[in-house]
Design an enzyme around this catalytic site. Sequence first.
Site, PDB file in Angstrom:
ATOM      1  N   GLU A 237       0.374  -1.067  -0.048  1.00 14.75           N
ATOM      2  CA  GLU A 237       0.316  -0.212   0.207  1.00 14.75           C
ATOM      3  C   GLU A 237       0.468   1.641  -0.251  1.00 14.75           C
ATOM      4  OE1 GLU A 237      -2.938  -0.124  -0.224  1.00 14.75           O
ATOM      5  OE2 GLU A 237      -3.930  -1.819   0.704  1.00 14.75           O
ATOM      6  N   CYS A 271      -2.161   9.318   2.411  1.00 14.20           N
ATOM      7  CA  CYS A 271      -1.711   8.764   0.569  1.00 14.20           C
ATOM      8  C   CYS A 271      -3.069   9.070   0.056  1.00 14.20           C
ATOM      9  CB  CYS A 271      -1.399   7.653   1.127  1.00 14.20           C
ATOM     10  SG  CYS A 271      -3.160   6.413   2.024  1.00 14.20           S
TER      11      CYS A 271
HETATM   12  P1  NAD Z   1       8.157   4.676   4.838  1.00 12.14           P
HETATM   13  O1  NAD Z   1       8.328   4.015   3.139  1.00 12.14           O
HETATM   14  O2  NAD Z   1       9.707   5.779   4.756  1.00 12.14           O
HETATM   15  O3  NAD Z   1       8.174   4.072   5.532  1.00 12.14           O
HETATM   16  C1  NAD Z   1       7.492   3.135   6.598  1.00 12.14           C
HETATM   17  C2  NAD Z   1       7.497   2.445   6.876  1.00 12.14           C
HETATM   18  O4  NAD Z   1       8.688   0.710   6.461  1.00 12.14           O
HETATM   19  C3  NAD Z   1       8.639   2.272   8.408  1.00 12.14           C
HETATM   20  O5  NAD Z   1       7.677   1.980   9.570  1.00 12.14           O
HETATM   21  C4  NAD Z   1       9.566   2.160   8.416  1.00 12.14           C
HETATM   22  O6  NAD Z   1      10.178   2.113   9.566  1.00 12.14           O
HETATM   23  C5  NAD Z   1       9.984   1.191   7.089  1.00 12.14           C
HETATM   24  N1  NAD Z   1      10.912   0.917   6.127  1.00 12.14           N
HETATM   25  C6  NAD Z   1      11.720   1.398   6.250  1.00 12.14           C
HETATM   26  N2  NAD Z   1      12.471   0.664   5.927  1.00 12.14           N
HETATM   27  C7  NAD Z   1      12.701   0.044   5.833  1.00 12.14           C
HETATM   28  C8  NAD Z   1      12.806  -1.451   4.747  1.00 12.14           C
HETATM   29  N3  NAD Z   1      14.831  -0.930   4.397  1.00 12.14           N
HETATM   30  N4  NAD Z   1      13.041  -2.674   5.467  1.00 12.14           N
HETATM   31  C9  NAD Z   1      12.077  -2.554   5.826  1.00 12.14           C
HETATM   32  N5  NAD Z   1      10.882  -1.311   6.331  1.00 12.14           N
HETATM   33  C10 NAD Z   1      11.605  -0.493   6.165  1.00 12.14           C
HETATM   34  O7  NAD Z   1       6.688   5.258   4.603  1.00 12.14           O
HETATM   35  P2  NAD Z   1       6.338   6.574   5.590  1.00 12.14           P
HETATM   36  O8  NAD Z   1       7.249   7.998   5.190  1.00 12.14           O
HETATM   37  O9  NAD Z   1       6.310   6.144   6.737  1.00 12.14           O
HETATM   38  O10 NAD Z   1       5.202   7.284   5.177  1.00 12.14           O
HETATM   39  C11 NAD Z   1       4.707   7.894   4.244  1.00 12.14           C
HETATM   40  C12 NAD Z   1       4.154   7.285   3.372  1.00 12.14           C
HETATM   41  O11 NAD Z   1       3.161   5.978   3.186  1.00 12.14           O
HETATM   42  C13 NAD Z   1       3.837   8.152   2.013  1.00 12.14           C
HETATM   43  O12 NAD Z   1       3.757   7.781   0.564  1.00 12.14           O
HETATM   44  C14 NAD Z   1       1.841   7.909   1.906  1.00 12.14           C
HETATM   45  O13 NAD Z   1       1.541   7.987   0.340  1.00 12.14           O
HETATM   46  C15 NAD Z   1       2.156   6.297   2.307  1.00 12.14           C
HETATM   47  N6  NAD Z   1       1.050   5.491   2.619  1.00 12.14           N
HETATM   48  C16 NAD Z   1      -0.210   4.949   2.080  1.00 12.14           C
HETATM   49  C17 NAD Z   1      -0.863   4.442   1.833  1.00 12.14           C
HETATM   50  C18 NAD Z   1      -1.895   3.469   1.259  1.00 12.14           C
HETATM   51  O14 NAD Z   1      -2.335   2.559   2.393  1.00 12.14           O
HETATM   52  N7  NAD Z   1      -2.038   3.197   0.308  1.00 12.14           N
HETATM   53  C19 NAD Z   1      -1.376   4.670   3.420  1.00 12.14           C
HETATM   54  C20 NAD Z   1      -1.009   5.527   4.370  1.00 12.14           C
HETATM   55  C21 NAD Z   1       0.746   5.786   4.172  1.00 12.14           C
END
Ligand code: NAD
Length: 493
Positions: A237, A271
Amino acid sequence: MAKLNEATFDSLNPVNSEVVGTFPIHSAEDVYAAVTLASDAAARWADLGHNRRRKILLAYSRLILSEIDSLAEKVTLETGKPHSDAKLEITLSAHHIAWAARNAEHVLRTAHRSPGALMANMSATVQRVPLGVVGVIGPWNYPVFTPMGSIAYALAAGNTVVFKPSEYTPGVGVALAELFEHVAGSSEYFQVVTGFAETGAALCASGVRKLAFTGSTATAKKVAAICAQTLTPIIAECGGKDPVIVARDADIARAADATVWSAFSNAGQTCIGAERVYVDENIADVFTEKVIALAKTIHPGNPETAQYGPATMPSQLKIIKSHISDAIEKGGIPVVGGTQSVGDRFVEPVILLQVPEDSTAVTEETFGPTLVINRVPDMETAIQLSNASRYGLGASVWSRRQGRWIASQLQCGMVSINSVISFAAVASVPFGGNKDSGYGRIHGPEGLLEFTYPRSVVRAKFQLPLPITSFRRTSKVDSLVVKILSVLRGRLS
Ligand code: NAD
């Protein structure tokens, strides 16, 4: 979740950088231990059956609502969003938990299928089997609602869960698991591990049976790469660049009001929030005037008083500013705010008109309180520009007569007609995107099915006189089977 080493990190209040809490940085060994515990507990959780799980999840939903104030306080402290926004998010999450609890048995019941004429002696069924342990990795922007779309549906389908919340909202993640322990009487069914990317990466490599990831597209690719090593399936997502399409026959006042809320609430960190608008040129002036007037009444600040809070993640400020300056350099017109609107923590609303379609303000997810409004000669152009994006998460369409037609042309996972974001609150419809917005679905029946695998079971009701699956099969039987098949051709299902 207990921890084997001592490293910790602080969760900060984005309004003032005060420390909200200190949490373990769980190592790979810690994560594997949690997954082992969850794996041992999975059979017990599955064996409880739908009825018992439904009761536990309904109690969880009720407990979350009765604890809404303290949970919302945690959300506000870690994200900076207004308390009432946090409460709305929690209320919707409780609604989803209850929906998953009430519908799991019906959606996941064993299905009976026609065996077809050739295999008429068989009964054919498909059972839905829980996967075992599901890993959930969440973002910070809706730290209850977003991960709960996976957690509640995975639990309702009979799986145990190990959840890695964002490093910006670990306190909310821990609180969600503690509340669940209270109603389930065990901490093993739903565990939380805290930390940064490395902790998330360990969860991907831990042997969970599915990884439900919500976050940025860039991270989803890293998660998918790690999961590929063990053929662990994932749900991704990811981000979006959601368009709002406003047709000539739209209710302009409502469209303007809803667009402003969609773009600026939660500091634009949604998002499925509005990032770009394609408005019919015949009504563009009226619509834009209304949006501008409303946007000028909205300001960020302290979550107690302002309409929205700070950028939760300070590193996003640079990206927001670069999108605004790129749009202006390419010829976009700032009519509310500009690059000066991006402060050290807070970003005032920014509205840009006539922004070229190759500007990053149109092509990339900004994730800030900015809105691009571009006018179009007709709805075909609005559809074509909406679909030109590498993202395909959600969309909003405003039209009295053409809404369903426009929705049917959009390459995205979810569309709200004459509303914004409302598909997220309808528990019976799936939530997710396509293209760079990801794949797989949470919410609705599809969201329950995601956390099971199908097991086909066929049973011989009586034996056919022709020995087909036997070394006793003769060439006479072979030609008879061919004859039967040709007679039945067209009737075989
Ligand atoms: P992010 O990708 O920076 O981090 C998301 C999660 O992934 C965090 O818990 C982080 O610690 C973890 N993570 C980071 N690197 C990783 C790795 N290499 N391996 C495994 N896990 C890892 O995203 P964010 O800044 O927390 O959230 C914002 C983003 O999320 C935006 O792009 C937003 O659009 C998206 N989002 C999407 C939805 C949806 O349902 N489509 C909902 C909410 C947010």
